[in-house]
Write an enzyme that holds these catalytic residues in place. Structure first.
Site, PDB file in Angstrom:
ATOM      1  N   HIS A 150       0.832  -1.210   0.000  1.00  0.00           N
ATOM      2  CA  HIS A 150       0.000   0.000   0.000  1.00  0.00           C
ATOM      3  C   HIS A 150       0.860   1.251   0.000  1.00  0.00           C
ATOM      4  CE1 HIS A 150       0.807   0.852   4.265  1.00  0.00           C
ATOM      5  NE2 HIS A 150       0.683  -0.460   4.472  1.00  0.00           N
ATOM      6  N   CYS A 166       3.107  -4.927   6.593  1.00  0.00           N
ATOM      7  CA  CYS A 166       2.869  -4.601   5.193  1.00  0.00           C
ATOM      8  C   CYS A 166       4.124  -4.040   4.514  1.00  0.00           C
ATOM      9  CB  CYS A 166       1.754  -3.568   5.082  1.00  0.00           C
ATOM     10  SG  CYS A 166       0.161  -4.165   5.675  1.00  0.00           S
TER      11      CYS A 166
END
Length: 190
Positions: A150, A166
């Site tokens: 992301h 992440c």
């Protein structure tokens, strides 16, 4: 009196510059001789997709946690390299093969139970499109629950161990990658 002050000032500035010159001229060789630690940008090494995937298919993503870089190969072999943020610790790091299972523009964010355990003051969720949203402008979800590639609005995180698992990219980089990556693209976190 004024001319005397200017002469003294000129003498001091010139003397300081003369003393600093040998140090400045030898600084790179001193650093090289001492094997100074590598900065993140210099640790980016071009990878070959064949070293990580059996076939290119519709594209491949390699997230190299050690060098904090994300490598992308399109189906035609076009290669792109992006600096990234990576998990804060080894216990938050998942390695192995995955794939992109969905993509979202303006993703909303909900902290996981373990995130809330580490920081009870986290909000219940943050809607997409809000500047404080940790997922930035775009997100690509892996087939592992709660693991994503992301963007981020906090550009200080890129090139650092700063995520809860992440892989983060600058918003402009995730937008570029998002536009060319298909659902089903193979991913490896190394």
């Amino acid at each position: 009196m004024e001319q005397s002050m200017q002469t003294k000032r000129s003498f001091l500035i010139g003397g300081a510059a003369a003393l600093a010159t040998p140090t400045l001229l030898t600084a790179p060789s001193v650093l090289a001789a001492q094997d100074a630690p590598q900065r993140n940008a210099s640790s980016f090494v071009t990878q070959e997709w064949q070293d990580h995937f059996s076939a290119l298919g519709n594209g491949a993503i390699l997230a190299d946690i050690a060098s904090r870089a994300l490598h992308y190969w399109a189906a035609d072999g076009t290669y792109r390299l992006y600096p990234s943020s990576v998990p804060m610790s080894e216990e938050l790091t998942r390695r192995g093969y995955s794939q992109i299972v969905r993509k979202r523009v303006g993703p909303s964010w909900t902290p996981t139970a373990s995130m809330r355990e580490r920081d009870p003051d986290l909000p219940q969720s943050i809607e997409g499109g809000v500047p404080g949203n940790p997922l930035g402008t775009h997100a690509m979800y892996l087939d592992w629950p709660a693991y994503l590639i992301h963007g981020t609005h906090d550009t200080r995180k890129i090139g650092r161990q700063s995520s809860s698992g992440c892989i983060g990219l600058y918003n402009e980089h995730i937008a570029e990658l998002f536009s060319v990556v298909e659902v089903g693209t193979q991913v490896r976190l190394l």
